[in-house]
Design a protein around this motif. Structure first.
Motif, short mmCIF file in Angstrom:
data_model
loop_
_atom_site.label_atom_id
_atom_site.label_comp_id
_atom_site.label_asym_id
_atom_site.label_seq_id
_atom_site.Cartn_x
_atom_site.Cartn_y
_atom_site.Cartn_z
N PRO A 14 53.30 -57.65 -13.25
CA PRO A 14 53.90 -58.18 -13.18
C PRO A 14 54.82 -58.00 -14.83
N ILE A 15 54.20 -57.37 -15.68
CA ILE A 15 54.79 -56.39 -16.66
C ILE A 15 56.06 -55.68 -16.57
N PHE A 16 55.92 -54.95 -15.62
CA PHE A 16 57.13 -54.38 -15.13
C PHE A 16 58.64 -55.62 -15.44
N GLU A 17 58.74 -56.33 -14.72
CA GLU A 17 59.60 -57.47 -14.63
C GLU A 17 59.40 -58.32 -15.52
N THR A 18 58.63 -58.34 -16.65
CA THR A 18 58.40 -59.47 -17.87
C THR A 18 58.98 -58.63 -18.55
N VAL A 19 58.91 -57.37 -19.18
CA VAL A 19 59.14 -56.72 -19.71
C VAL A 19 61.33 -56.05 -20.11
N ASP A 20 61.12 -55.93 -18.54
CA ASP A 20 62.66 -55.45 -18.38
C ASP A 20 63.22 -57.03 -18.85
N GLN A 21 62.99 -58.50 -18.07
CA GLN A 21 63.59 -59.65 -18.87
C GLN A 21 63.04 -59.77 -20.28
N MET A 22 63.06 -59.22 -21.69
CA MET A 22 62.49 -59.24 -22.17
C MET A 22 64.00 -58.95 -23.02
N SER A 23 63.63 -57.19 -22.56
CA SER A 23 64.84 -55.90 -22.31
C SER A 23 66.32 -56.75 -22.84
N TRP A 24 66.67 -58.11 -21.91
CA TRP A 24 68.04 -58.21 -21.57
C TRP A 24 68.07 -59.21 -22.22
N ARG A 25 66.99 -59.90 -23.10
CA ARG A 25 67.16 -60.95 -24.04
C ARG A 25 66.70 -60.71 -25.22
N ASP A 26 67.37 -59.43 -25.45
CA ASP A 26 67.34 -58.61 -26.96
C ASP A 26 66.01 -59.34 -27.09
N GLU A 27 64.61 -59.54 -27.02
CA GLU A 27 63.22 -59.52 -27.25
C GLU A 27 63.00 -58.34 -27.99
N LEU A 28 62.92 -57.62 -27.13
CA LEU A 28 62.43 -55.90 -27.58
C LEU A 28 63.09 -55.45 -28.02
N GLN A 29 62.59 -54.99 -29.88
CA GLN A 29 63.42 -55.20 -31.04
C GLN A 29 62.35 -54.01 -31.05
N PHE A 30 63.00 -52.85 -32.07
CA PHE A 30 62.49 -51.68 -32.83
C PHE A 30 62.53 -51.79 -33.99
N TRP A 31 63.14 -52.46 -34.76
CA TRP A 31 63.14 -52.58 -36.23
C TRP A 31 62.22 -52.95 -37.06
N PRO A 32 61.01 -53.84 -36.31
CA PRO A 32 59.78 -54.03 -37.31
C PRO A 32 58.84 -53.17 -37.99
N ARG A 33 59.26 -51.48 -37.07
CA ARG A 33 58.62 -50.59 -37.99
C ARG A 33 59.59 -49.33 -37.71
N PRO A 34 61.13 -49.79 -39.47
CA PRO A 34 61.70 -49.31 -39.06
C PRO A 34 61.58 -47.38 -39.61
N PRO A 35 62.40 -46.62 -38.60
CA PRO A 35 61.85 -45.01 -38.73
C PRO A 35 62.51 -44.59 -40.27
N ILE A 36 62.16 -45.26 -41.72
CA ILE A 36 62.37 -44.38 -42.41
C ILE A 36 61.18 -43.63 -42.54
N PRO A 37 61.91 -42.34 -43.30
CA PRO A 37 60.67 -40.76 -43.53
C PRO A 37 59.18 -41.98 -43.90
N GLN A 38 59.35 -42.95 -45.00
CA GLN A 38 58.83 -42.87 -45.48
C GLN A 38 57.73 -43.98 -44.97
N ILE A 39 57.83 -44.42 -43.14
CA ILE A 39 57.01 -45.05 -42.90
C ILE A 39 55.98 -45.04 -43.07
N SER A 40 55.08 -43.81 -42.16
CA SER A 40 53.93 -43.61 -42.80
C SER A 40 53.03 -43.86 -43.38
N GLU A 41 53.92 -43.67 -45.00
CA GLU A 41 52.98 -44.55 -45.70
C GLU A 41 52.96 -45.62 -46.06
#
Length: 605
Positions: free
Chosen positions: A539-566
Motif C-alpha cells: 500500500p506504500i506506493f499508492e499512499t506516497v503517490d497521494q501524498m505527492s499529489w496533496r503536496d505533502e511530499l516536501q524537501f525543504w525540511p532539509r534544505p540542500p544548502i552547502p552547509q547542511i551536513s554541518e
C-alpha cells in the motif's frame, strides 16, 4: 483500433532483507484510491477502464473521420474523471486544453458543466485564489452507472475475440493499469573499461541492485562494480573521490540534502552539461524528489530513490483500542502513553535519537512538522521555498518558539520510547516495531521491507502509513529522503557518454519496477507507483503517490544548502545532550543557533 501507450505522469516543473544492509548503514485534492469504490456504482477499477476506453475511442474517431466535430463536454468530463482516478491535479486551463475546442469556447462549455452540478471547486491555497476542479458526487454516481452498462456491452461484444487481439478488453489504456515491461538490453553494450563503477549507500534498495547485478550486467553489456558505505562514510568517500585526479566511480549516489554542497564544491556535474534531460522524462518523477536534485535551478542528479519519512503505526492495535490514527504531535504522545507498557516489553514509539547524523535529521524533520524550517526560507503556498538557495546568505532559525516546541516534543517522546532509544538510528528504530514491541515508529519507506516481506513479523499486514503528525502551527508533511545518481565532475571525458547511458538505464521505469519486485519500497516515478503489479505488492506506493499529489511530499525540511551536513551534525550533538538531561531545551537551542550562525558564515571550499 491502434493502441496508444499511456502511463501516470506527474506535474512538470515545474523473506527478510540483506543483513549487510542493516550493518552499513496543505492544500490539494483528495484522491479516491484506485481499486476502491466510488459512490453508488461500479468499482473504480471498472470506472477507470471505461474512462480510458472512451478517451481512446474519442481520440481514434477524431483522428480518423473527416469532417468531424469535437465533443468538448465529453472530452472535459473524461479529463476530469481521469485526473480523479489518477489523483492528478485538474485546473480550468487543463480542462480547456483537453476540450479540443478554442479556449473561449471551452470556458463557456466548462461553465455549462459546472452549472449542471458535475464539477466541484476546491481551494488550493489559504487565499482561495487558486483552486482545483473535481468531479461532483452526482457526476461520479452517474458515470459509475454508465460504466457498468458500457462494461457489459463491451464484454458481450468482444468476449468472443481471441486473446491477444488488439481490442479494449484485451488490455488497458489507463495509466496505472498498463504494466511496465521488464528492462530490455541496451542496443549497444557500454564500452567502459573495467565495467561500470558505482558508489552507493548500504541500504535495502541499493542492496537489491546488488542482488540483481547479473541481470543488469546483461542489460548494460558490461560488468558492474558496486561499493556500499554507511551514510557518513559515503559522504566522506564522495568528497575524497573528488580530490582524485580521475574519479574512481562512474556514478555516485548522493543523499538529497548534499546536492547543494556537492554542486558548490564541484563534486558532481550538472546534467545539462552532459545529456538531454528530456531522455529521463523529468515529469514522471515525484515533484519534490526531482526538485531536490537541483541547485540554482540546474539538475545535478536523477532520483534513484524517493523515500519519504512517514509514521508507521500498528493499525490493528489502534482499531482494537478504539484510537484514531495519530494526526498531530499531541495524538502521538497520547497514543504512546496509552500503549507504553515496559513491564511487558511494549513501548509507545521508536525514532532516530542516536547522537550525530541520525538525531540531526530527526530534529530538522520534527521542526518542519511544527511549521519551522531550519533556515529563514521564504514562505510559499504549501510550505517554504527551497528551490532558490544559491542567490543569498541564510540565517539559521533553530532558536524559535516552534523549534522549542519541536524539541519539547522529542523530550515527551523520550518518556514512552524503548530503553535504548538514545542509541537508536535508522534500522534500530524499525526492528522493534517489526517485532511487535512498539506501537509507532518514524521510518523511511525503504525500511518497510523489514516487516512487509517477513510474514512472521507481527507488524506484517498490520501497518498503517501516515505523513508526520504535525504540531499546532504545522501541517501534514512527509519529508523526502533518498538518493540521486550523479556523474562525478572529475570523471574521465571518454567515460561520460557511457556513464550517462548507465544512469538512464538504472533509473528507468523498468529498472525501478524491478527493484520493487525484488524487495525495494521506493518508487521515484509516478508511472512505477501506478503500475498495477507494483501496487499489489504494498500500500506504500499508492499512499506516497497521494501524498505527492496533496503536496505533502516536501524537501525543504532539509534544505540542500552547502552547509547542511554541518548543521545536521550540530543539531545531532547538541540535541543529544538535551535528551540526556545535560542541558535544557532552551540552552541546547541557543547553543546550536550560535554554532549554526558561525557555520553559515564559513566559506564553502
Amino acid at each position: 483500433m491502434t493502441r496508444r501507450p499511456s502511463r501516470a505522469v506527474g506535474p512538470r516543473a515545474h523473506g527478510t532483507m540483506n543483513q549487510q544492509a542493516t550493518e552499513n548503514s496543505h492544500f490539494g485534492q483528495d484522491a479516491t484510491p484506485l481499486g476502491g469504490r466510488v459512490s453508488g456504482g461500479a468499482p473504480e477499477a471498472e470506472l477507470a477502464q471505461v474512462v480510458g476506453f472512451l478517451g481512446d475511442l474519442s481520440l481514434e474517431l477524431d483522428n480518423s473521420l473527416e469532417p468531424n466535430t469535437p465533443n468538448p463536454h465529453l472530452n472535459m468530463i473524461l479529463h476530469l474523471l481521469r485526473g480523479h482516478i489518477e489523483g492528478r491535479l485538474v485546473s480550468a486551463s487543463s480542462m480547456a486544453a483537453a476540450s479540443g475546442v478554442p479556449y473561449a469556447t471551452a470556458m463557456r462549455k466548462l461553465a455549462e458543466i459546472q452549472r449542471g452540478g458535475m464539477v466541484e471547486q476546491r481551494p488550493r491555497t489559504k487565499s482561495g485564489r487558486s483552486f482545483s476542479l473535481h468531479p461532483s458526487a452526482a457526476l461520479l454516481d452517474r458515470f459509475s452507472e454508465v460504466s457498468s452498462r458500457i462494461g457489459r456491452i463491451a464484454r458481450a461484444t468482444f468476449a468472443p475475440v481471441e486473446e491477444g487481439e488488439d481490442y479494449f478488453y484485451g488490455g488497458s489504456y489507463v495509466p496505472g493499469k498498463s504494466a511496465i515491461a521488464p528492462p530490455a538490453a541496451l542496443l549497444s553494450p557500454l564500452k567502459l573499461a573495467g565495467g561500470v563503477r558505482i558508489l552507493v549507500h548500504g541500504d535495502p534498495t541499493f542492496m537489491v541492485m546488488e542482488t540483481l547485478k547479473r541481470q543488469f550486467e546483461q542489460i548494460v553489456g558490461t560488468n558492474i562494480h558496486q561499493r556500499a558505505f554507511s551514510i557518513d562514510r559515503l559522504h566522506q568517500e564522495a568528497l575524497r573521490n573528488a580530490e582524485r585526479k580521475k574519479s574512481a566511480y562512474d556514478l555516485i549516489a548522493v543523499d538529497l540534502p548534499w546536492i547543494g554542497e556537492f554542486a558548490a564544491k564541484g563534486v558532481i556535474r550538472p546534467l545539462t552539461d552532459i545529456m538531454d534531460t528530456d531522455r529521463i522524462d523529468p515529469g514522471d518523477f515525484h515533484t519534490a524528489g526531482w526538485r531536490a536534485t537541483h541547485w540554482d535551478g540546474v539538475p545535478y542528479g536523477v532520483p534513484s530513490q524517493t523515500t519519504p519519512e512517514l509514521m508507521f503505526y500498528r493499525k490493528d492495535w489502534f482499531a482494537r483500542d478504539g484510537l484514531p490514527p495519530p494526526a498531530t504531535s499531541a495524538d502521538v504522545v497520547e497514543a504512546a502513553r496509552h500503549f507504553h507498557d515496559p513491564r511487558n516489553g511494549r513501548y509507545g514509539v521508536a525514532w532516530n535519537a542516536a547522537r550525530g547524523t541520525a538525531l540531526g535529521h530527526t530534529f530538522m524533520m520534527t521542526c518542519a512538522a511544527f511549521g519551522q524550517p531550519i533556515i529563514d526560507l521564504p514562505k510559499v503556498a504549501g510550505g517554504y521555498d527551497a528551490d532558490h538557495l544559491g542567490a543569498r546568505a541564510f540565517r539559521p532559525t533553530l532558536n524559535t518558539e516552534r523549534a522549542l516546541a519541536a524539541a519539547r516534543y522529542l523530550m515527551d517522546l523520550l518518556e514512552y520510547s524503548p530503553p535504548d532509544i538514545l542509541s537508536m538510528s535508522w534500522y534500530e528504530r524499525v526492528r522493534p516495531y517489526a517485532a511487535g514491541r512498539v506501537a509507532m515508529a518514524y521510518g523511511y519507506t525503504l525500511l518497510a521491507p523489514y516487516f512487509e516481506l517477513d510474514e512472521t513479523c507481527p507488524a506484517h499486514g498490520n501497518t498503517g502509513y501516515l505523513p508526520h503528525p504535525h504540531g499546532p502551527e504545522g501541517a501534514p508533511i512527509a519529508p523526502v529522503g533518498g538518493y540521486a545518481f550523479c556523474i562525478p565532475a572529475n570523471l574521465s571525458e571518454e567515460r561520460i557518454e557511457d556513464a550517462v547511458e548507465a544512469l538512464i538505464a538504472f533509473t528507468s521505469p523498468a529498472a525501478q519496477k524491478l527493484y520493487v519486485q525484488n524487495g525495494s519500497r521506493t518508487a521515484p516515478r509516478y508511472s512505477v507507483g501506478a503500475d498495477p503489479e507494483v501496487r499489489r505488492l504494498s500500500p506504500i506506493f499508492e499512499t506516497v503517490d497521494q501524498m505527492s499529489w496533496r503536496d505533502e511530499l516536501q524537501f525543504w525540511p532539509r534544505p540542500p544548502i552547502p552547509q547542511i551536513s554541518e548543521l545536521i551534525r550540530l543539531c545531532g550533538h547538541e540535541l543529544h545532550d538535551m535528551l540526556r538531561g545535560l542541558v535544557t531545551p532552551e540552552d541546547a537551542l541557543a547553543r546550536v543557533q550560535a554554532r549554526a550562525e558561525e557555520a553559515l558564515q564559513e566559506p564553502v571550499h
